[in-house]
Design a protein around this motif. Structure first.
Motif, PDB file in Angstrom:
ATOM      1  N   PRO A 117      -0.848 -19.406  25.469  1.00 61.76           N
ATOM      2  CA  PRO A 117      -1.085 -19.530  26.913  1.00 61.76           C
ATOM      3  C   PRO A 117      -1.986 -20.686  27.346  1.00 61.76           C
ATOM      4  O   PRO A 117      -2.169 -20.906  28.554  1.00 61.76           O
ATOM      5  CB  PRO A 117      -1.746 -18.193  27.269  1.00 61.76           C
ATOM      6  N   ALA A 118      -2.550 -21.436  26.408  1.00 61.66           N
ATOM      7  CA  ALA A 118      -3.429 -22.545  26.803  1.00 61.66           C
ATOM      8  C   ALA A 118      -2.670 -23.554  27.650  1.00 61.66           C
ATOM      9  O   ALA A 118      -1.493 -23.841  27.411  1.00 61.66           O
ATOM     10  CB  ALA A 118      -3.985 -23.235  25.553  1.00 61.66           C
ATOM     11  N   LYS A 129      -8.290 -22.346  25.738  1.00 67.83           N
ATOM     12  CA  LYS A 129      -7.804 -22.262  27.120  1.00 67.83           C
ATOM     13  C   LYS A 129      -7.049 -23.511  27.566  1.00 67.83           C
ATOM     14  O   LYS A 129      -6.298 -23.453  28.546  1.00 67.83           O
ATOM     15  CB  LYS A 129      -8.976 -22.024  28.071  1.00 67.83           C
ATOM     16  N   ALA A 130      -7.272 -24.629  26.875  1.00 67.95           N
ATOM     17  CA  ALA A 130      -6.589 -25.865  27.254  1.00 67.95           C
ATOM     18  C   ALA A 130      -6.446 -26.758  26.031  1.00 67.95           C
ATOM     19  O   ALA A 130      -7.282 -26.738  25.122  1.00 67.95           O
ATOM     20  CB  ALA A 130      -7.343 -26.601  28.362  1.00 67.95           C
ATOM     21  N   ILE A 131      -5.366 -27.539  26.023  1.00 65.88           N
ATOM     22  CA  ILE A 131      -5.111 -28.520  24.968  1.00 65.88           C
ATOM     23  C   ILE A 131      -5.002 -29.884  25.631  1.00 65.88           C
ATOM     24  O   ILE A 131      -4.210 -30.077  26.560  1.00 65.88           O
ATOM     25  CB  ILE A 131      -3.813 -28.182  24.211  1.00 65.88           C
ATOM     26  N   ASP A 161     -13.237 -28.472  20.678  1.00 69.61           N
ATOM     27  CA  ASP A 161     -12.891 -28.654  19.264  1.00 69.61           C
ATOM     28  C   ASP A 161     -11.973 -29.873  19.206  1.00 69.61           C
ATOM     29  O   ASP A 161     -10.850 -29.829  19.715  1.00 69.61           O
ATOM     30  CB  ASP A 161     -12.165 -27.434  18.707  1.00 69.61           C
ATOM     31  N   LYS A 162     -12.449 -30.949  18.581  1.00 70.71           N
ATOM     32  CA  LYS A 162     -11.673 -32.191  18.575  1.00 70.71           C
ATOM     33  C   LYS A 162     -11.065 -32.421  17.201  1.00 70.71           C
ATOM     34  O   LYS A 162     -11.744 -32.362  16.194  1.00 70.71           O
ATOM     35  CB  LYS A 162     -12.547 -33.373  18.982  1.00 70.71           C
ATOM     36  N   ILE A 163      -9.753 -32.673  17.193  1.00 68.66           N
ATOM     37  CA  ILE A 163      -9.065 -33.065  15.962  1.00 68.66           C
ATOM     38  C   ILE A 163      -8.906 -34.575  16.001  1.00 68.66           C
ATOM     39  O   ILE A 163      -8.286 -35.123  16.909  1.00 68.66           O
ATOM     40  CB  ILE A 163      -7.651 -32.465  15.860  1.00 68.66           C
ATOM     41  N   ASP A 164      -9.466 -35.239  15.013  1.00 67.10           N
ATOM     42  CA  ASP A 164      -9.360 -36.693  14.926  1.00 67.10           C
ATOM     43  C   ASP A 164      -8.315 -37.089  13.895  1.00 67.10           C
ATOM     44  O   ASP A 164      -8.402 -36.683  12.730  1.00 67.10           O
ATOM     45  CB  ASP A 164     -10.709 -37.304  14.543  1.00 67.10           C
ATOM     46  N   VAL A 220     -11.705 -25.627  24.311  1.00 62.91           N
ATOM     47  CA  VAL A 220     -10.671 -26.639  24.515  1.00 62.91           C
ATOM     48  C   VAL A 220     -10.358 -27.315  23.187  1.00 62.91           C
ATOM     49  O   VAL A 220     -11.267 -27.666  22.425  1.00 62.91           O
ATOM     50  CB  VAL A 220     -11.143 -27.694  25.547  1.00 62.91           C
ATOM     51  N   LEU A 221      -9.082 -27.502  22.915  1.00 63.86           N
ATOM     52  CA  LEU A 221      -8.646 -28.253  21.746  1.00 63.86           C
ATOM     53  C   LEU A 221      -8.258 -29.657  22.202  1.00 63.86           C
ATOM     54  O   LEU A 221      -7.343 -29.820  23.013  1.00 63.86           O
ATOM     55  CB  LEU A 221      -7.444 -27.575  21.091  1.00 63.86           C
TER      56      LEU A 221
END
Length: 387
Positions: free
Chosen positions: A162-163, A134-136, A106-109, A82-83
């Motif tokens: 496709p996420a 798979k998901a954002i 995976d976290k973007i800060d 997951v993003l």
């Protein structure tokens, strides 16, 4: 001195109109009977209008966080990558919920006080050539900082990946632009105690058929939040579990009020309030955490003057005028105070709080010119009313 009831200027819960309070005072009815079936059908269709969607909507007896958990357990399986895009406390919370239920997050800060950079998201997604993500997860309106993300731009940056695109719009829906179907958003969560003007206790989750196909393969643990149970009972005009009937009465009345005002007019009103409060605060010589371009229409985060502290200002506002403002969270504690202008807030309310804020600042020794902020607010209101 007559103080009266608390004057709520929070980013939630927000003031509840008398009209909704009266609606909520109706006698409780059988939640398995025909009367509730009619109410449930009516409010479900009404919420769809606010979302600008023709897809599925389920109403959960929960706060917004419950709705976020429902999104995770129904559409993200353990082990899914997951993003998570975070610009503050609630972006972090969404990521944490996903991690608690087994996702590889995976976290973007992004710096607190700034919006997410859609081009950076585009680069990350472009590198995922094997479609492992798979998901954002992304926050629409981050109340901890007073910043609104450009959801449309971020979604466009994701392109045809496709996420699932899952949005926390708990505080943003009906205060800032969001068009679920037009923008191709897969799952969107919101809550009752924000622009919907009713007390906490209901969350709304809209999801399209693409998300439902992912649900059908989902292997996460769920019971109370199970989408299939919700959809099956919705066909019968019921909730799977006992609903807070009084809140449904309130929701029906709130939706009626919102449609009477007009959804576009509500968005404009929130933008006008944002402009009014920000310019008035600037006229007082105070700093703002968010830049004008990304500032939230739901609340304004004000940087406290050096040496005063945000909590001291908030305490003086409550003790002197019974005005309740939100403080900063985590690293922003005592750094900012937050003025909510979300939901059932009138122009007169904003004039009152700005006048009170000037008095408090002067009493605390801050060199603000008496009437500077109020005058600026009056000028802006005159402009608004002359159009």
């Amino acid at each position: 001195m007559i103080v009266g009831e608390q004057f709520l200027l929070l980013p939630g819960p927000t003031p509840v109109p008398d009209r909704i309070v009266r609606a909520m005072s109706k006698p409780v009815i059988n939640h398995r009977g025909p009367e509730f079936k009619e109410i449930l059908g009516e409010v479900t269709e009404g919420v769809k209008k606010v979302y600008h969607t023709s897809h599925n909507v389920l109403i959960y007896p929960a706060s917004g966080t419950g709705g976020l958990e429902a999104a995770v357990v129904n559409f993200i399986s353990p082990g899914d990558r997951v993003l998570a895009i975070s610009i503050g406390v609630f972006g972090d919370r969404f990521a944490q919920i996903a991690a608690e239920f087994g996702a590889e997050v995976d976290k973007i800060d992004f710096p607190w006080g700034q919006a997410a950079d859609s081009e950076l998201v585009r680069d990350i997604i472009a590198r995922d050539v094997n479609h492992e993500i798979k998901a954002i997860l992304v926050t629409h309106n981050e109340t901890s900082t007073g910043v609104c993300n450009n959801i449309k731009s971020i979604r466009e940056a994701v392109g045809g990946h496709p996420a699932l695109f899952i949005v926390d719009a708990v505080s943003g829906l009906a205060a800032a632009e969001l068009y679920m179907d037009e923008w191709n958003l897969d799952v969107v969560v919101s809550g009752s105690q924000k622009a919907f003007m009713i007390p906490p206790g209901l969350s709304f989750m809209a999801f399209n058929d693409r998300a439902l196909a992912v649900y059908n393969k989902n292997c996460n643990h769920k019971y109370y939040w199970d989408v299939r149970a919700g959809l099956n009972y919705l066909e019968k005009g019921q909730n799977p579990f006992t609903p807070p009937v009084s809140l449904y009465y309130g929701l029906r009345e709130a939706l009626q009020m919102m449609l009477e005002e007009g959804l576009d007019n509500i968005l404009k009103r929130h933008l006008d309030y944002r402009h009014l409060v920000r310019e008035a605060v600037k006229a007082m010589g105070l700093g703002l955490l968010a830049a004008d371009a990304n500032a939230s229409p739901a609340l304004t985060s004000v940087i406290a003057p050096a040496g005063l502290g945000a909590n001291r200002i908030r305490r003086a506002m409550q003790e002197g005028f019974n005005i309740i403002m939100a403080g900063g969270q985590q690293r922003l504690d005592d750094v900012i105070f937050r003025i909510g202008h979300l939901g059932y807030v009138r122009e007169l309310d904003l004039l009152s709080i700005l006048a009170a804020l000037e008095i408090v600042l002067i009493k605390l020794g801050y060199p603000v010119e008496s009437g500077a902020g109020v005058k600026k607010a009056q000028e802006i209101l005159l402009e608004i009313h002359s159009k």
